[in-house]
Every structure is written in structure tokens, then in C-alpha cells.
Design an enzyme around this catalytic site. Structure first.
Site, PDB file in Angstrom:
ATOM      1  N   GLY A   7       0.825  -1.195   0.000  1.00 39.73           N
ATOM      2  CA  GLY A   7       0.000   0.000   0.000  1.00 39.73           C
ATOM      3  C   GLY A   7       0.858   1.243   0.000  1.00 39.73           C
ATOM      4  O   GLY A   7       2.041   1.211   0.343  1.00 39.73           O
ATOM      5  N   CYS A   8       0.246   2.357  -0.414  1.00 43.08           N
ATOM      6  CA  CYS A   8       1.009   3.605  -0.517  1.00 43.08           C
ATOM      7  C   CYS A   8       1.450   4.100   0.857  1.00 43.08           C
ATOM      8  O   CYS A   8       2.614   4.442   1.056  1.00 43.08           O
ATOM      9  CB  CYS A   8       0.195   4.652  -1.263  1.00 43.08           C
ATOM     10  SG  CYS A   8      -1.487   4.887  -0.644  1.00 43.08           S
ATOM     11  N   TYR A   9       0.519   4.150   1.817  1.00 37.36           N
ATOM     12  CA  TYR A   9       0.913   4.591   3.158  1.00 37.36           C
ATOM     13  C   TYR A   9       1.978   3.660   3.753  1.00 37.36           C
ATOM     14  O   TYR A   9       3.009   4.126   4.245  1.00 37.36           O
ATOM     15  CB  TYR A   9      -0.303   4.658   4.081  1.00 37.36           C
ATOM     16  CG  TYR A   9      -1.247   5.805   3.837  1.00 37.36           C
ATOM     17  CD1 TYR A   9      -0.813   7.126   3.905  1.00 37.36           C
ATOM     18  CD2 TYR A   9      -2.600   5.582   3.582  1.00 37.36           C
ATOM     19  CE1 TYR A   9      -1.699   8.191   3.710  1.00 37.36           C
ATOM     20  CE2 TYR A   9      -3.488   6.638   3.394  1.00 37.36           C
ATOM     21  CZ  TYR A   9      -3.038   7.947   3.455  1.00 37.36           C
ATOM     22  OH  TYR A   9      -3.903   8.978   3.278  1.00 37.36           O
ATOM     23  N   SER A  69       5.524   4.337   2.557  1.00 39.30           N
ATOM     24  CA  SER A  69       6.186   5.517   3.128  1.00 39.30           C
ATOM     25  C   SER A  69       6.572   5.292   4.583  1.00 39.30           C
ATOM     26  O   SER A  69       7.600   5.781   5.044  1.00 39.30           O
ATOM     27  CB  SER A  69       5.277   6.743   2.992  1.00 39.30           C
ATOM     28  OG  SER A  69       4.152   6.650   3.867  1.00 39.30           O
TER      29      SER A  69
END
Lengths: 334, 334, 334, 334
Positions: D144-146, D149
Site C-alpha cells: 500500500g502507498c501509506y 512511506s
């Protein structure tokens, strides 16, 4: 005075509630909303401190002496008609009573008109042009946002027969709230943001409305080329209008004519030579600001800004209500 | 081939670096910047992975066979001139060599031209119009962003003498990067955001450039009314052009003419009837997209979008370099 | 009552004018501005219909019984001091009287304090905490925008000793108007737009202000890790605060405590469980909205939104004035 | 090598096409889309010059040796499973194979897992952590994107056991494209623009994914408080992470650890002390930039930015493909 709003949870309806909460002469009696029936308006719009619960529409139950109908075109004619039939004053936000001719209406809106009988009774609600008629009206057709900006921009020149009635170009730029609150792909944030585009280039429904009203002002057939553009801001319309003068005119000449034409208007401001309006100067207000330039290549350029949700919708509706009810025209709008 | 960039830390200079890093035929030899001398370009623009350190300009030290000069008007003429005198090919981003007539230049830019002698040598760098001349040029005046969008929009109609050369209206909308990287009040975020405004309505310096080039294409004097608008997006120009046809034309007729005119162009795309371009479709690319409509009231509307920093500046500069150096015209731009 | 504003053309000063125009108890006597002396406020901010001409500051000439000083830190102490010495009530927007200790002030602001003698007299202008003291104050230090959002977010928990006073994390997001009206590269539209960044991570000047006030509320030393972020919107602050409960608490427990703590507050709203505030709900208003969640991993998350220019600056200043002058606290703010 | 994309017209699918067009080792064989079957990708996304026509999905027809599945969770398990069963390599964008435990998956996603048998086979596709396993994988669960990061932000500290595994705060800010292309009220332009809000505060589905992966890296149970925020930009994630050091550490100490940890990574950049990343520095690229500060009140603050559609989705998918297929890891991503 008690008023009701039919269709209170669209952007124009909600803006109307926001403004009416500060109006000293009126009290909101009923709000209707099909999508949010049973909810307080403040639940739908937490920015607006209004705890009135929205109801499903039951038009017979509405008894207020004045009603605002903020419904899509086609849905308004019958409902507004029912109210008018019962002697209730109506300010209608839809296009249903703006076009004087039912045939033209059908052509542009793709449906037959359902209350053609009321068209002669309806007054086009642009106070700067029809103030006296509005005072006595039972049914006011609140103008479209684009036509408001364009008619105010061009009326003084057409009225004084100073520009050619054909070949007028209107290039309008609008914020996204003009498209309403219903989510679509073109108003989806990642699509609209960081983008500029023209839309409905081959024909926007506000064109016949503009041409009808401009023609009446000019006393002859006016033809407009109108291209609206979508701009990534929430609010505001800027219309840049280009016309050909019929005689030699300077910028100062034209400014004098506009200043004279609008000298008693509480909401129209003419800028000095070399100054041109920004939409942010009129946001959240009922003001209209106009700047003018006559170019070397002999075009008159008129630039007009309004807030599409205020002077282009709900503020103007209140201005109309004030006139219809004998209140001072600016009440609740300063 | 080695190239240098004078004025590498403005938006156009940096965009040029970004694009050149992917160009297979060239290598950057030197970057100059007065504001950021001593810094790596990647320190000024962390988004661009370029570790070349910027130098103060010492024009005599520059030996690259081709140099891009991205300096403000007035500052460029002497420096570009020095390079040209030494046999170096120059693509100049400033306005200094765009206006053929030094008197017109002085009138609009408020300063005398400092290398009037080079004006006959300078070629206007719009490949779609001057491809053959650019191939042999030593000094190319890279067009302004607005003129690029407008000339591409109007050339086919003017070349074919299908519209009146007078009375043309050009309503352009530009993103804020077009104003450069120097902070000002009008480009301060809270001022520019949520705002739309026209600017330089009484005269923008790109007007004489447009009229000069359009007149050459038309073979007669072309007069344009040009109003630029500032839109709260970073990049992109959309120019909406309005002209009067000299004979009866349909949208399809005009589309055929454009399709034919641009049939071999790698970067110009004509949209089908009823479709109009969005700026986001061309951002970060050298593409230009054009949509057309002929209205009932007999105007031809031509809508053209480009990225002001690419086709409107640095991409076009590379396109010019490719032509001047015998590379395939699209190299590094796809 | 007459009031004057020193520094009327910054964003906070102009917002103060906008709000005061609607305040029924006060009249603006004088506006000062060094940058725009000689201009009407409406020329600097056409959105605000105020035709008062700004003057250069001559502090001795100011006679109004209450003055708002909206000057940068360091410039305010002497001027506000002069007014206070002459018995004039002052609401000071700068940081000069917020920090109780002159040494701490010097440390963070890099200059010696010029009216250290007045520090004991100054009251921190957060009405929800210091209402009674503000009523009797001559000199009110109007709180910073971030501290307002953070103190309102954390006061109920600290006052009731329900969270650890150390290890509190405050992650704030602010619109760009918080950076003031002076154009800089980081607030230049193409730099700030389409960007998110943290700034002053190693130390923002609002930190000692927060810690001082939170410590007073808690009755013990409070330590905060504070990271502000710049968000591409014009207005609004959202502060997300994370604290560790000292005993087992549910979301409902915490909501009860907040509801009780703020039950008489006209401008603080506590949201029901599962609801969290959006900045747009408070824009242009003096409201503060707070949502709360206790997580599975036992953090209390408190999310607080205000409009940085209203509750975070000018609205709060009016709230303070209302208290200082015996007006109803909400006058002019509803 | 030929590849296919199932679900090519969402934002992640389209970004993948954009990037693959520049990848020298692969050719797109088939695109599928239920919403836009029969249309060229360039009709759906005119910014992407790809004339491949999208088909309805018929999974049996897909023969490419590697397939990207960009479908919503729940829809992917069976389809990706079918491909894997047939020996086709799959990079799956959904959450279906990210959570190792089917029970946890069911709990957070509200549906039973349909290919629980494949979970042991699936490799979590974060190359910086699982490079060697990805090289041999048939089924890669693209993160996932979150989580991307956050894991990159915290891995070096957790791996080296330098912070407490509990009490970690992650405050993330995301652009609106992270919400996908389906229009909703919260992503409608006038709602999302000029607004900041936290969402899914009581539980976002990326939390178990983060905690699972961070726990594996730490070798013990890691607990995170995660609050995502919606920011009015198109692209970009900035995650601000707050952790408590287990021993005294300076900013320089931590930077040294990060520099060492990521020294061979082509896409992770550690900023010097006092510098913190902006999302615009990584937009349209596969880069991740990290800045660090150890505060006086003894928190380690780690700020990490990525482009949610590139390193947070499609760029990372290509990085994974490159590893799975033996290409240089950075191919097509520079």
C-alpha cells in the site's frame, strides 16, 4: 416573514440558508431535501449553523408566503406552479421560467414545458434590469449565473446601441461549484485540479437565456458566441466579453456610460480605467465588478466578476425577495 | 554534443535541464545562474537529479557548440550576440530576437535594441511554420508561450485565407509558472489561489509577436484582441480563439483543413468534432492539442492547449536544437 | 467605542477590519500601514468595503480607547508599550507579550525584550482559559494561531491530569495565509501549490508558547514535539495531537470530559464519537471544532480545527476586546 | 517480454501504462477494463499516448508471462490466483496478499479470503526489505502507498532496535488520487479543495499491513497510531513519524544509521541535517526522500515523502517486476 426552501441541500440552497440566517426580516419555516430528509442542515453542511431538519417535499404542506425553489430544471415547473396557483410568491432557481418561449425551452432542455401558462406571468429576476416588474411579481425566474455576469456586462452598451448586436464573444470562466454538488468524473478532484478546459462548446443552455435578455435590452436580435470554461477554484465567475463598437469610443467614454447606467445600483461597481476585477474581490458577496478597455484594434472588452453562488444565485434570489416583499433591496446582503 | 544553458535556474531553464537529461544526443557542459552560483542544480530543484554546479556567467568561457540563453529580455541581446559572433549556435528564450523590427521592440519593451544588426539573422523558432529556416539558423528566437498556442491555433485558417484578418479575439488562460520564479504579490499563494483574473488587458508584450507572425502567415495585416488570464494551476495554457469565416464553413471543413495542415507534425494533434482539449492532457509534454467548433452565429472557435514550460518554452527549444543540429526532430521529446 | 488598528494591511489586520465592520459596538477611528499609507483599505483589499485611508504610524496621535497592534514581533513591544503607558487598552497580535519570561523570548526570537516591565501586566488572550483575567486586562497578548488550536485541543486532558505531560506529539497543518502577506519563494504559487512539506522542524517559535501555557494548565512541565506543515489552502489549521493516557480511558470518557470542560463556550464544539472536523467547517468563523479518538494502542488522538485568521488571530482579538470592554463576548462574531 | 494489466483504467493502472511505455524490456500485450472495454487507453487518458484497446477481462485468455492485477481488494484473490496456478508471475496491487494471516484480513476487509492457500507463497513487494525473496517470487503483493512511506521511514530504527516498538505515531498526509478514480462526495472538487481533514481515524486498513511488516523488521510486536489526512493536491504522500529512542541519539547518529541502511538503494535518499523533504521533489518519480530530526524532548521525527502512484503503487510494481524478471532494478524508472 416566513420563507421556505425547496431543495435546500444543493450548493445554491445551502448558500441561501447561510445568507437568510443573517436576514433581519425573514425566518426560515421549512427546508426540504430528498437526499437528506431527516437530517439537520448543519449535519449536511457543518459550516452553516442551522439546526432545522430537512423534510421530504410535500408541496401542499408549504404555507409560507414566499418560497424559494432550488430544484433542477424540469422538476421545478409543476412545483413552483402549484405554489403560485395557491397565491404563494416564488423565486425559482431553475431554468423553467427563464425562457419566455416554451418551444425554445423544449429545444434546449429536451423536455416539454409543463406550465407554459405561467410563462407570461414570470419575471426575469435581474433587478438591475427589471426592478419595477419584480416588485409586483408573484413568480420570479432567478437568472443563471453566467447570464447574470454577461447581461450586467453588456446591458449599458446594448441599451445605448453602441455596439454591433452580432459577433459578440463571451468567454466565461467558472469555479467548480457551478456544476453542483453531485459528484462526477469531471468534477472529481484529481481530474479538475491542475486543469483548465472549455466545455459545452457546441452549446450551453445559458446561451438562449443570454440572447433573449440581451435582445430585449437592445431592442433587436443579439447574437453571442459563448464558451464557458471550468477553472479549479470553488467559487467565482469571470466573463470576458468582446464587442465591436458602432462608433469611435474611448475607454473613458464607455466607463462614463457604465457609471451612469449603474449609478444607483447597490451591487454593481465600475472600476477606473486600467483596473480589472479579480473574482476574489466578490467572493461570498452579492457584488458585481466590471472593468473596461477599448483596444487599439477597436474592440470593447468588458470584464465582469460575480460569485456564482451569491449574485449568480442565492444573493440575487434574496435581492429579488426583498423587492417582492417591500424590504430594502440590500437587506441581508451587505 | 555539448550544450550550455545561461540562466539555468528560472523555471524555463530548469525545465530545459530536466528534458535534456533524457536527450540521448547531448550532454550539458555548463549551467550558469547569478542567483544560485556555486550550488548544484539539484539543490535548487531537488526534483531534478542533476549535480552540475551552476557558475556565474562568463560568456567568453562558454565553448559549447550550442547554447540556450534563458535570460530576461534586454539582458539577452548582448550575450546571445557575443555567442553568435563567435560562431556558436544559440536558442534564445527571451523576446530580444522575436520582434523583427527594432522600433516595435523598443516601443513594447521600453529599451533600445542592443543588437539590431542580428535581427535579420534571427529565425522565429516555431518549427511547424519555419522548419526549413530553423535547420540552417545560427540564432533562433524561441517563441513566447502565448504566441506558440495562438499561432498554432490560427495558422491553418489564415494561411488558407478563410477568416477575416481583423477582429480576431484571443482569450488565453495561463498557469502561474508563466510569471516566472520571482515571488510577487500577484503570484503569492493566498493571492493567486481561489482567484481568476485578467491581466495586462491594455497591452501584453506577446501581442506584437503574435500579430507579426500571424500577419506573415496571412500575407496581410492581422489584428488581434488579446486578453491573458491568470489561473491557479502550476502549468498549462489554454487559448480560446474566435474568428469570423470569410465564407460558409462547417466544423468538419475546418477540421479537415487543420488535419491536412498538421498531418506531418509530430507534436500537433487535432481533436474530432465535439471534442475539446484539457490542459492536463499535455502537461509535461511537448504536445499541442486543438479542438474546433463553428458556431451557429458564424464564428470559428479554435481551442488550443500546450504546456507553457514545454511546447511554450523548453520543449520547443529542444525541438529547435534538434532541427539546427540535424537530430531527429522529436529526439528527447517523446 | 472607537478603535484603531496599527498594521492594518497584513492578512490579520485586514481580517480584523472585515470583522469590525460588522461589529455593532465599535467604530474604526484610524488604520495605519507603512506599506500602503495614503491608500484606502479597499484599494489594498477590494474585497473589503472600507474607505478609511491608511496613515503612517504616529503613535502619539492615536487616542482611541482600545488599539489593536498587528505588527511583527520586535516592532510591537515599544509601540504597544507606549499605548499602555498612556492608559490605552491594547490587544497585541505579536509574540512580544506572549512569553512570560524575557530570557526565553530572547532565546527564541533572537532579540532582547524591549518592555520587559510590562510582561507581568500582559494577559494571554485565550478566553476559554483566561476569561476573567482578560476582562480586567489593559494589555492582552493575542495567542498564536498554532497555540490556539493546540491549547484548546489539550487543555481538558491536562487540566484533569489524564495524560502524561511528556511525549505529547502535535502535528499541525496550516494554510499559506499563516505565513503572512510578504511574498517569498516558499509561498510563491508554483512552489506551494501541489506540494506538502513540514517546516521549522528543528524549532518553531510557537513551541515555547504552547509549552508555557500547557504547563500552566497542567500545573507541571509539559513537553511537546511540534511539527508544522504547509498545506496548499488559503486558510485553516488542523492540529492532530497525540497523547498517552495515564489511566484507561474510552473515547466516550474523553468526549464527556471535553463536553463538560467547554459546555459554556460559545465557539468550541465537540464532535460526537467517530466524527472528526474538516477545516472548511470553520473557515471565516471564530469557531473551533474538536474530534477525539482513543486508539487500540492507547493513544488519545485529539483533532482540532480553526481558521488561522479568525479564531487564530482577528476573531480571537475581537473576542478579547469584547471581554475587555464589557460587550457580550460573541458580539460581531456570529 | 510481454506483460498484461488487469484493471488498466484506474489511476494506478494508467500510471503503470505510462511508465511501461518507457520501459525498454517489456511490451504491453493486453489491457483490461470493465468500465472502458472497447476504448483505447488514450481515449480514457488522453495524456497517455497508448492506443491499445481495453478488453473485458477473460482471465483464461491472458498468456503473458507476467501480469499486473490492479483490482479492488476481494476481486483480486481469485483472478491473481488463477494466473499463479497457471505459472504466470503476478504483481498484485490489491491488499489480498499483503496480510499474511487470513483471519486478520477478514477482520479488516470484512470478507473471507478466497485464496488463503496462496498466502505462504506471496512475497511483500518492498524491494528495500525483501529484495532477494522478490527475485524468486511468483506472486508479489505490491505494498500500500501509506505502508511504503511508513516502512521505509521506520525500518532502520526498528531493525537496529533503537526505538520503542510501542507508542509510535504516524501522521500521514495524502493527495486525493490515493482515493481512486471513482467520484464521491468527499473527493468532489468543491468539497476537497480548500479543505484539510483526517479520515478513517478509528481504523484505516493500511494499519495492520504496517504493523505486520514493522513487527517482522523489529522482531517484536510493533504498535502504531496511524492517522491519515486528505490534502488538496493530486499526488504525493508525506508521512511524519514520531518515535521514542531507547537510548540517547543525536540527529547525526540517526542520519548515519539511515545512510548506511539505504546506501545501496537506488530510490531512497536521506537528506542532510536540518533539511526535510517536500512532496513535489518526488512527484512522477519512484524516489523516496527522508529527513530526520531528534528533538529536545527526545522524540525521533522521521519525515518521508513518496509519490503515492509511483513508489506507492506503479513504480514499485515495476521495480518488483524488474527483480522478478532479472532486469536491472531501476530499468524504466529513471
Amino acid at each position: 416573514m416566513k420563507v421556505s426552501i425547496i431543495g435546500a441541500t444543493g450548493y445554491a440552497g445551502a448558500e441561501l440558508v447561510r445568507l437568510l440566517l443573517h436576514h433581519p426580516e425573514v425566518e426560515i419555516e421549512m427546508l426540504t431535501s430528498e437526499s437528506f430528509a431527516g437530517k439537520k442542515l448543519s449535519e449536511v453542511y457543518p459550516a452553516i449553523k442551522c439546526n432545522i431538519v430537512c423534510n421530504h417535499l410535500n408541496v401542499e404542506k408549504i404555507k409560507s408566503p414566499l418560497v424559494f425553489t432550488a430544484l433542477p430544471h424540469g422538476k421545478s415547473a409543476k412545483i413552483a406552479g402549484n405554489l403560485v396557483d395557491r397565491g404563494i410568491k416564488v423565486v425559482d432557481f431553475s431554468a423553467d421560467f427563464r425562457i419566455n418561449c416554451a418551444r425554445v425551452y423544449s429545444l434546449w432542455y429536451g423536455i416539454p414545458h409543463q406550465r407554459e401558462d405561467l410563462l407570461p406571468k414570470a419575471v426575469y429576476g435581474l433587478p438591475e434590469i427589471y426592478r419595477e416588474r419584480i416588485k409586483n411579481a408573484t413568480l420570479v425566474a432567478n437568472p443563471g449565473c453566467y447570464p447574470t455576469s454577461v447581461i450586467l456586462a453588456l446591458a449599458p452598451l446594448l441599451k445605448n446601441k453602441l455596439i454591433k448586436p452580432e459577433g459578440i464573444v463571451v468567454d466565461s470562466k467558472s469555479g467548480v461549484s457551478g456544476a453542483g454538488r453531485n459528484p462526477t468524473l469531471s468534477t472529481h478532484f484529481p481530474e479538475a485540479n491542475e486543469n483548465i478546459n472549455a466545455y459545452k462548446v457546441t452549446g450551453h443552455r445559458h446561451l438562449p437565456e443570454m440572447e433573449q435578455e440581451l435582445s430585449k435590452i437592445a431592442g433587436e436580435k443579439v447574437k453571442v458566441t459563448f464558451v464557458p470554461h471550468l477553472i479549479p477554484v470553488n467559487r467565482g465567475i469571470l466573463s470576458t466579453c468582446y464587442a465591436e463598437p458602432l462608433k469611435r469610443l474611448t475607454t473613458e467614454d464607455v466607463l462614463d456610460i457604465y457609471t451612469e447606467f449603474y449609478k444607483k445600483e447597490p451591487f454593481v461597481e465600475i472600476l477606473p480605467p486600467g483596473k480589472f476585477p479579480h473574482t476574489k474581490e466578490v467572493l461570498w458577496s452579492n457584488r458585481c465588478r466590471i472593468g473596461i478597455n477599448v483596444t487599439n484594434s477597436s474592440k470593447v472588452v468588458i470584464i465582469c466578476v460575480i460569485d456564482n453562488l451569491v449574485k449568480g444565485a442565492s444573493g440575487q434570489a434574496i435581492q429579488n425577495m426583498n423587492l417582492m416583499c417591500g424590504f430594502d433591496e440590500s437587506t441581508g446582503l451587505k
